[in-house]
Write a protein that holds these residues in place. Structure first.
Motif, PDB file in Angstrom:
ATOM      1  N   ASP A  50       0.823  -1.117  -0.064  1.00 31.41           N
ATOM      2  CA  ASP A  50      -0.096  -0.079   0.040  1.00 31.41           C
ATOM      3  C   ASP A  50       0.960   1.202   0.207  1.00 31.41           C
ATOM      4  O   ASP A  50       1.935   1.124   0.487  1.00 31.41           O
ATOM      5  CB  ASP A  50      -1.086   0.090   1.309  1.00 31.41           C
ATOM      6  CG  ASP A  50      -2.299  -0.721   0.911  1.00 31.41           C
ATOM      7  OD1 ASP A  50      -3.024  -0.417   0.028  1.00 31.41           O
ATOM      8  OD2 ASP A  50      -2.393  -1.776   1.718  1.00 31.41           O
ATOM      9  N   ASP A  79      -4.092  -5.870   6.164  1.00 28.40           N
ATOM     10  CA  ASP A  79      -4.311  -6.834   5.104  1.00 28.40           C
ATOM     11  C   ASP A  79      -3.941  -8.153   5.352  1.00 28.40           C
ATOM     12  O   ASP A  79      -4.473  -9.127   5.082  1.00 28.40           O
ATOM     13  CB  ASP A  79      -3.769  -6.129   3.750  1.00 28.40           C
ATOM     14  CG  ASP A  79      -4.461  -5.106   3.179  1.00 28.40           C
ATOM     15  OD1 ASP A  79      -5.774  -5.182   2.908  1.00 28.40           O
ATOM     16  OD2 ASP A  79      -4.052  -4.200   2.627  1.00 28.40           O
ATOM     17  N   ARG A 153     -11.799 -13.621   0.445  1.00 28.58           N
ATOM     18  CA  ARG A 153     -13.154 -12.896   0.153  1.00 28.58           C
ATOM     19  C   ARG A 153     -14.230 -13.679  -0.747  1.00 28.58           C
ATOM     20  O   ARG A 153     -15.286 -13.413  -0.562  1.00 28.58           O
ATOM     21  CB  ARG A 153     -13.027 -11.482  -0.682  1.00 28.58           C
ATOM     22  CG  ARG A 153     -11.826 -10.555  -0.074  1.00 28.58           C
ATOM     23  CD  ARG A 153     -11.586  -9.364  -1.039  1.00 28.58           C
ATOM     24  NE  ARG A 153     -10.795  -8.506  -0.532  1.00 28.58           N
ATOM     25  CZ  ARG A 153     -10.578  -7.262  -1.109  1.00 28.58           C
ATOM     26  NH1 ARG A 153     -10.772  -7.067  -2.246  1.00 28.58           N
ATOM     27  NH2 ARG A 153      -9.713  -6.360  -0.398  1.00 28.58           N
ATOM     28  N   ASP A 222     -10.549  -6.582   5.056  1.00 34.79           N
ATOM     29  CA  ASP A 222     -10.440  -5.677   6.325  1.00 34.79           C
ATOM     30  C   ASP A 222     -10.951  -4.486   5.847  1.00 34.79           C
ATOM     31  O   ASP A 222     -11.294  -4.013   4.526  1.00 34.79           O
ATOM     32  CB  ASP A 222      -8.855  -5.468   6.441  1.00 34.79           C
ATOM     33  CG  ASP A 222      -8.120  -4.770   5.551  1.00 34.79           C
ATOM     34  OD1 ASP A 222      -8.289  -5.056   4.333  1.00 34.79           O
ATOM     35  OD2 ASP A 222      -7.360  -3.912   5.801  1.00 34.79           O
ATOM     36  N   SER A 224     -10.681  -0.936   4.854  1.00 36.16           N
ATOM     37  CA  SER A 224     -10.061   0.253   4.568  1.00 36.16           C
ATOM     38  C   SER A 224     -10.797   1.229   3.783  1.00 36.16           C
ATOM     39  O   SER A 224     -10.855   2.439   4.092  1.00 36.16           O
ATOM     40  CB  SER A 224      -8.911  -0.260   3.641  1.00 36.16           C
ATOM     41  OG  SER A 224      -9.482  -0.692   2.303  1.00 36.16           O
ATOM     42  N   ASP A 225     -12.045   0.802   2.909  1.00 38.58           N
ATOM     43  CA  ASP A 225     -12.648   1.626   2.233  1.00 38.58           C
ATOM     44  C   ASP A 225     -13.894   2.040   2.770  1.00 38.58           C
ATOM     45  O   ASP A 225     -14.932   2.779   2.141  1.00 38.58           O
ATOM     46  CB  ASP A 225     -12.700   1.414   0.974  1.00 38.58           C
ATOM     47  CG  ASP A 225     -11.387   1.177   0.211  1.00 38.58           C
ATOM     48  OD1 ASP A 225     -10.545   2.052   0.267  1.00 38.58           O
ATOM     49  OD2 ASP A 225     -11.339   0.345  -0.781  1.00 38.58           O
TER      50      ASP A 225
HETATM   51  N1  LIG Z   1      -1.146  -1.720  -9.670  1.00 42.59           N
HETATM   52  C1  LIG Z   1      -1.689  -2.830  -9.330  1.00 42.59           C
HETATM   53  N2  LIG Z   1      -1.048  -3.773  -9.836  1.00 42.59           N
HETATM   54  C2  LIG Z   1      -1.422  -5.243  -9.503  1.00 42.59           C
HETATM   55  N3  LIG Z   1      -2.448  -5.496  -8.788  1.00 42.59           N
HETATM   56  C3  LIG Z   1      -2.914  -4.254  -8.072  1.00 42.59           C
HETATM   57  C4  LIG Z   1      -2.572  -2.834  -8.334  1.00 42.59           C
HETATM   58  N4  LIG Z   1      -3.315  -2.146  -7.559  1.00 42.59           N
HETATM   59  C5  LIG Z   1      -4.040  -3.109  -6.831  1.00 42.59           C
HETATM   60  N5  LIG Z   1      -3.737  -4.441  -7.066  1.00 42.59           N
HETATM   61  C6  LIG Z   1      -4.540  -5.576  -6.511  1.00 42.59           C
HETATM   62  O1  LIG Z   1      -6.005  -5.397  -6.532  1.00 42.59           O
HETATM   63  C7  LIG Z   1      -6.561  -6.014  -5.366  1.00 42.59           C
HETATM   64  C8  LIG Z   1      -7.371  -4.980  -4.584  1.00 42.59           C
HETATM   65  O2  LIG Z   1      -6.657  -3.860  -4.216  1.00 42.59           O
HETATM   66  P1  LIG Z   1      -7.149  -3.094  -2.965  1.00 42.59           P
HETATM   67  O3  LIG Z   1      -8.554  -2.496  -3.247  1.00 42.59           O
HETATM   68  O4  LIG Z   1      -6.212  -1.895  -2.794  1.00 42.59           O
HETATM   69  O5  LIG Z   1      -7.094  -3.883  -1.734  1.00 42.59           O
HETATM   70  P2  LIG Z   1      -7.274  -3.549  -0.346  1.00 42.59           P
HETATM   71  O6  LIG Z   1      -8.305  -2.453  -0.137  1.00 42.59           O
HETATM   72  O7  LIG Z   1      -7.218  -4.820   0.497  1.00 42.59           O
HETATM   73  O8  LIG Z   1      -5.900  -2.692   0.013  1.00 42.59           O
HETATM   74  C9  LIG Z   1      -5.381  -6.395  -4.674  1.00 42.59           C
HETATM   75  O9  LIG Z   1      -5.055  -7.906  -4.690  1.00 42.59           O
HETATM   76  C10 LIG Z   1      -4.184  -5.697  -5.026  1.00 42.59           C
HETATM   77  O10 LIG Z   1      -3.075  -6.196  -4.931  1.00 42.59           O
END
Ligand SMILES: Nc1ncnc2c1ncn2[C@@H]1O[C@H](COP(=O)(O)OP(=O)(O)O)[C@@H](O)[C@H]1O
Ligand SMILES: Cc1ncc(C[n+]2csc(CCOP(=O)(O)OP(=O)(O)O)c2C)c(N)n1
Ligand SMILES: [Mg+2]
Ligand SMILES: [Mg+2]
Ligand SMILES: [Mg+2]
Length: 336
Positions: A50, A79, A153, A222, A224-225
């Motif tokens: 992140d 996470d 999930r 988890d 986060s959003d």
């Molecule tokens: N730039 C990226 N390239 C590859 N995978 C990504 C990228 N951004 C997010 N992901 C993947 O998309 C999924 C959802 O991400 P995200 O919504 O940020 O999850 P979280 O809210 O749990 O942090 C995760 O598996 C994350 O690794």
């Protein structure tokens, strides 16, 4: 002190001096081209990453540097917790505006050490670069989970019960308090709680570990959003509908009383605010009682807020029997 006075390597020395000493899982730590780490036999590696960007995730008036260091890792530890794993090793990369004070970064790393000590995690490397843009912190965290046991999930089933740990809405209430609450007559207990929720979230690793150990957890995510977004993720990835009772959603009395002072509905913060870093998921109904007893015995708060049915999407049910569809609205970086 300005970074140019000590240079890139001087900065890395000063920051890494603040970390706790590595444990035996770190075979090669900070200082070589890459780190080498060992994981327990019978486990898989769990990886998450992140970014935190100044202006998007934090500002100097919303969080102090030491808390920012704490939170930067806490969001990733969360996470790993949502997968039922244990956090083990972190890599931290910083994009630094050249004018940033070294003392601020030292405070950041004291927060990093605090969270690493609290969650038995070791920083094994990172990167520092200069930027003309905003301050960016990027954390990649590696953890471990027993082979084949990770909480997903995508595995909720009709008939399961929906749970959430702790309380939700506190972080968004905290940010609202920082931005709009100063003129209001808010008790110290209330402001302390709300600030802690926003600035020092506690990822639910113990809860995740007990959910995994219980064998009764059928899915997890988890927060986060925001709850609405996370519930929709589970519904979508599991191909089910989640029906959640609005009045069951656990909110701390500090968030409820502060919302009243602001003329706001605290449920909006709980559903759409985010950054609570609690766990939400589903339980096998045959084992839900055992899970609840286990959590009560461990002193970990867990609330049943709904159930899983056939279909798609998320329904919010009101005490009067009214129902409405809850869209995955929440924190979305690219929403209009
Ligand atoms: N730039 C990226 N390239 C590859 N995978 C990504 C990228 N951004 C997010 N992901 C993947 O998309 C999924 C959802 O991400 P995200 O919504 O940020 O999850 P979280 O809210 O749990 O942090 C995760 O598996 C994350 O690794
Ligand atoms: C200055 C500031 N404005 C707004 C927010 C609220 N906020 C920023 S990012 C975010 C969602 C969580 O961050 P994200 O990058 O989406 O984490 P992920 O879902 O990938 O874990 C929220 C609620 C904040 N923390 N600070
Ligand atoms: Mg993410
Ligand atoms: Mg997550
Ligand atoms: Mg997000």
């Amino acid at each position: 002190m300005r970074i140019h006075e000590i240079g890139e390597f001087g900065l890395i020395d000063r920051l890494t001096q603040r970390l706790q000493p590595p444990d035996t899982s770190v075979i090669v730590g900070i200082g070589d081209d890459a780190a080498v780490t060992a994981y327990a036999p019978g486990h898989h590696v769990v990886t998450t990453t992140d970014m935190l960007v100044e202006g998007v995730h934090f500002r100097t008036d919303t969080i102090d540097d030491r808390s920012l260091g704490y939170k930067s890792l806490a969001v990733s530890i969360s996470d790993i917790a949502a997968m039922g794993g244990r956090p083990r090793h972190a890599v931290i990369s910083l994009a630094l505006p050249v004018a940033i004070d070294v003392e601020r970064l030292e405070a950041l790393y004291e927060g990093v050490r605090d969270v690493c000590v609290a969650y038995d995690t070791h920083v094994i490397g990172g990167d520092v670069v200069k930027t003309d843009g905003p301050f960016v912190i990027s954390v990649t965290l590696l953890g471990e989970v027993e082979t084949g046991r990770a909480l997903l999930r995508s595995t909720a089933r009709p008939g399961d019960l929906v749970f959430v740990t702790g309380t939700v809405g506190g972080s968004a209430a905290g940010l609202d308090y920082i931005e709009h609450g100063k003129g209001l007559d808010v008790s110290p207990d209330t402001s302390d709680h709300l600030l802690r929720c926003h600035q020092r979230p506690e990822p639910q690793v113990r809860a995740g570990r007990w959910l995994l150990a219980s064998g009764g957890c059928t899915s997890a995510n988890d927060v986060s959003d925001g709850l609405a977004s996370e519930l929709n993720e589970i519904a979508k990835m599991s191909g089910v509908r989640l029906v959640v009772q609005a009045e069951q959603i656990p909110m701390h009395h500090a968030a409820v009383s502060y919302a009243k002072q602001r003329g706001r509905d605290p449920l909006d913060w709980a559903l759409f605010g985010g950054e609570d870093y609690q766990l939400v998921g589903t339980l096998d109904p045959a084992k839900a009682g055992d899970v609840q007893n286990l959590f009560a015995k461990e002193g970990l708060p867990l609330t049943i807020i709904g159930r899983v049915v056939e279909g798609r999407g998320v329904t919010l049910a009101a005490p009067d029997g009214g129902e409405r569809e809850i869209s995955p609205k929440g924190y979305n970086h690219f929403a209009e």
